[in-house]
Design a protein around this motif. Sequence first.
Motif, PDB file in Angstrom:
ATOM      1  N   ALA A 135      -4.308   1.890   1.660  1.00 41.74           N
ATOM      2  CA  ALA A 135      -2.799   1.885   1.505  1.00 41.74           C
ATOM      3  C   ALA A 135      -2.555   0.630   0.653  1.00 41.74           C
ATOM      4  CB  ALA A 135      -2.083   1.760   2.952  1.00 41.74           C
ATOM      5  N   PHE A 136      -1.306   0.591  -0.006  1.00 36.97           N
ATOM      6  CA  PHE A 136      -0.974  -0.575  -0.575  1.00 36.97           C
ATOM      7  C   PHE A 136      -1.755  -1.013  -1.944  1.00 36.97           C
ATOM      8  CE2 PHE A 136       0.086  -1.719   4.007  1.00 36.97           C
ATOM      9  CZ  PHE A 136       1.393  -1.112   3.899  1.00 36.97           C
ATOM     10  N   ASN A 137      -2.546  -0.099  -2.561  1.00 32.81           N
ATOM     11  CA  ASN A 137      -3.409  -0.395  -3.484  1.00 32.81           C
ATOM     12  C   ASN A 137      -2.845  -0.334  -4.604  1.00 32.81           C
ATOM     13  OD1 ASN A 137      -4.818   1.713  -1.286  1.00 32.81           O
ATOM     14  ND2 ASN A 137      -6.475   0.660  -2.306  1.00 32.81           N
ATOM     15  N   ASN A 138      -1.670   0.122  -5.055  1.00 31.01           N
ATOM     16  CA  ASN A 138      -0.977   0.260  -6.496  1.00 31.01           C
ATOM     17  C   ASN A 138       0.340  -0.711  -6.454  1.00 31.01           C
ATOM     18  OD1 ASN A 138      -1.687   3.499  -5.583  1.00 31.01           O
ATOM     19  ND2 ASN A 138      -3.009   1.955  -6.969  1.00 31.01           N
ATOM     20  N   ILE A 139       0.511  -1.567  -5.808  1.00 37.05           N
ATOM     21  CA  ILE A 139       1.707  -2.673  -5.855  1.00 37.05           C
ATOM     22  C   ILE A 139       1.225  -4.127  -6.259  1.00 37.05           C
ATOM     23  CG2 ILE A 139       3.561  -3.605  -4.511  1.00 37.05           C
ATOM     24  CD1 ILE A 139       3.125  -1.269  -2.550  1.00 37.05           C
ATOM     25  N   THR A 196      -4.877   1.845 -10.021  1.00 43.11           N
ATOM     26  CA  THR A 196      -4.522   0.462 -10.260  1.00 43.11           C
ATOM     27  C   THR A 196      -4.922  -0.089 -11.766  1.00 43.11           C
ATOM     28  OG1 THR A 196      -4.107  -0.152  -7.803  1.00 43.11           O
ATOM     29  CG2 THR A 196      -4.506  -2.157  -9.505  1.00 43.11           C
ATOM     30  N   PRO A 197      -6.233   0.223 -11.967  1.00 44.08           N
ATOM     31  CA  PRO A 197      -6.517  -0.324 -13.308  1.00 44.08           C
ATOM     32  C   PRO A 197      -5.672   0.444 -14.584  1.00 44.08           C
ATOM     33  CG  PRO A 197      -8.214   0.891 -12.392  1.00 44.08           C
ATOM     34  CD  PRO A 197      -7.489   0.424 -11.510  1.00 44.08           C
ATOM     35  N   ALA A 203       0.727  -1.398 -18.121  1.00 46.84           N
ATOM     36  CA  ALA A 203       1.586  -2.633 -18.414  1.00 46.84           C
ATOM     37  C   ALA A 203       1.118  -3.631 -19.713  1.00 46.84           C
ATOM     38  CB  ALA A 203       1.407  -3.470 -16.987  1.00 46.84           C
ATOM     39  N   ARG A 204      -0.086  -3.490 -19.674  1.00 44.49           N
ATOM     40  CA  ARG A 204      -0.635  -4.541 -20.761  1.00 44.49           C
ATOM     41  C   ARG A 204      -0.310  -3.969 -22.285  1.00 44.49           C
ATOM     42  NH1 ARG A 204      -6.983  -5.667 -21.896  1.00 44.49           N
ATOM     43  NH2 ARG A 204      -6.831  -7.062 -23.820  1.00 44.49           N
ATOM     44  N   ASP A 210       4.776  -5.157 -13.878  1.00 42.73           N
ATOM     45  CA  ASP A 210       4.787  -4.650 -12.577  1.00 42.73           C
ATOM     46  C   ASP A 210       4.912  -2.977 -12.372  1.00 42.73           C
ATOM     47  OD1 ASP A 210       4.627  -7.218 -11.410  1.00 42.73           O
ATOM     48  OD2 ASP A 210       7.149  -7.399 -11.407  1.00 42.73           O
ATOM     49  N   VAL A 211       4.019  -2.357 -13.227  1.00 44.04           N
ATOM     50  CA  VAL A 211       3.907  -0.859 -13.152  1.00 44.04           C
ATOM     51  C   VAL A 211       3.581  -0.407 -11.903  1.00 44.04           C
ATOM     52  CG1 VAL A 211       3.140   1.014 -14.443  1.00 44.04           C
ATOM     53  CG2 VAL A 211       4.047  -0.904 -15.761  1.00 44.04           C
ATOM     54  N   GLY A 212       4.495   0.521 -11.222  1.00 48.10           N
ATOM     55  CA  GLY A 212       3.852   1.191 -10.027  1.00 48.10           C
ATOM     56  C   GLY A 212       3.985   2.778 -10.109  1.00 48.10           C
ATOM     57  N   ILE A 213       3.868   3.306  -9.103  1.00 46.23           N
ATOM     58  CA  ILE A 213       3.980   4.555  -8.952  1.00 46.23           C
ATOM     59  C   ILE A 213       5.180   5.160  -7.778  1.00 46.23           C
ATOM     60  CG2 ILE A 213       1.619   5.168  -9.674  1.00 46.23           C
ATOM     61  CD1 ILE A 213       0.908   5.773  -6.541  1.00 46.23           C
TER      62      ILE A 213
END
Length: 216
Positions: A135-139, A196-197, A203-204, A210-213
Amino acid sequence: MRVGIIGGTGDIGEGIAMRLSRITDVCVGSRDLSKAQGTCDACLMSAKECGVNCSVKAGTNQEVVEQSDLIILAIPFKHLKTTVESITGWEGKIVVSPVNPMERRESFVYTPPPEGSAALYLQKILPPTTRICTAFNNIAGNRWCDITTELEYSVPVCGDDQEAKQIVMSLVDRISSLKGYDAGPLSSSHIVESITPLLLNIARFNKMKDVGIRFV
């Protein structure tokens, strides 16, 4: 329920501690007790400035595991083995992994261990009765720490223990505007970690932050 955070002195760990300590009891752990206390002081000061209550205390990593029902491992993958194996008492605990094995080369690349994911590696080195969830992997870390803003993200949760997964999703749903989703068994954790990568590359290369899902 008391939530322990190992690695609570980094951006992600401190930000999670700030937000969680306003809704439940939190124990922040570190190899350096003074650093853990520094995070607790930041949590208390932030809560005071916002006029809200906060329940947080510092401890060693061993004390965090002993005193908590659910433990979040907010540490880099390269420190996972040494940290986990230096602590006892994992049996029966819910362990949440936001860990994403990756490297920065020409772009960010997902680099899972032979087991297939950080979560499955944890399953190998932790006692069999430990209940592991992702959980919380993509923030992004700085989004956690920006306590004045809402977190409007979706949080995929993987795990093999359905009760533990429900507990984790319920906790997710209490944080800001996050929404937890059942993302299947722990064997699917590599999918969540590898997002996440991808987000960092988006973003790069698109000059975003702060790109998220979010599932809609």
